[in-house]
Scaffold this motif. Structure first.
Motif, short mmCIF file in Angstrom:
data_model
loop_
_atom_site.label_atom_id
_atom_site.label_comp_id
_atom_site.label_asym_id
_atom_site.label_seq_id
_atom_site.Cartn_x
_atom_site.Cartn_y
_atom_site.Cartn_z
N UNK A 164 0.84 -1.21 0.00
CA UNK A 164 0.00 0.00 0.00
C UNK A 164 0.87 1.25 0.00
N UNK A 165 0.57 2.16 -0.93
CA UNK A 165 1.22 3.47 -0.99
C UNK A 165 0.27 4.48 -0.37
N UNK A 166 0.83 5.49 0.30
CA UNK A 166 0.02 6.47 1.02
C UNK A 166 0.48 7.87 0.65
N UNK A 167 -0.47 8.75 0.33
CA UNK A 167 -0.17 10.16 0.08
C UNK A 167 -0.81 10.98 1.19
N UNK A 168 -0.11 11.99 1.64
CA UNK A 168 -0.64 12.87 2.68
C UNK A 168 -1.81 13.66 2.10
N UNK A 169 -2.86 13.72 2.84
CA UNK A 169 -4.04 14.48 2.44
C UNK A 169 -3.88 15.92 2.93
N UNK A 170 -4.16 16.88 2.05
CA UNK A 170 -4.07 18.29 2.42
C UNK A 170 -5.42 18.81 2.86
#
Length: 132
Positions: free
Chosen positions: A126-132
């Motif tokens: 799983x890849x995760x991107x920070x939510x703005x």
């Protein structure tokens, strides 16, 4: 760094200072990589790829052009050759080619065998991107 594939220690690649400040962590056993940071502070975990799609061909002035070596991690070929200025090319290293290094082929097979079958699915890492 979290060891999500085989449970072994991951090593941080030395990085040049950059705007994105991305870190790359790799496992020296199964060669799983995790990229952390970047412009959007993402955690990228590339999925399993079969041997013929996993390695780039190594290029450097000191390597023989008659033998195709796989670029591994930490600026070495899979068979352990380290040459100043070595880098991955834009082309896949194809282990079934006649000029493929036999030792790189053996190492690629051993590394491939270290990936647990349960972690080989396309969506297993799983890849995760920070939510703005």
């Amino acid at each position: 760094m979290e060891r999500d594939v085989c449970g072994r220690v991951m090593w941080r690649w030395p990085v040049q200072p950059a705007v994105s400040e991305e870190e790359i962590w790799s496992c020296s056993w199964c060669h799983a990589a995790t990229h952390v940071g970047g412009e959007w502070f993402e955690v990228l975990r590339p999925p399993y790829l079969p041997v013929g799609m996993r390695w780039e061909r190594a290029v450097a002035d000191g390597l023989s052009v008659d033998v195709s070596h796989a670029y591994g991690i930490f600026d070495r070929t899979l068979c352990g050759i380290q040459v100043a200025g070595m880098s991955p090319s834009d082309y896949w290293w194809l282990p079934d080619r006649e000029n493929a290094c036999g030792a790189c082929r053996e190492a690629a097979g051993a590394i491939d065998d270290r990936w647990p079958q349960a972690m080989r699915g396309e969506n297993m890492r799983v890849s995760v991107a920070r939510r703005l």
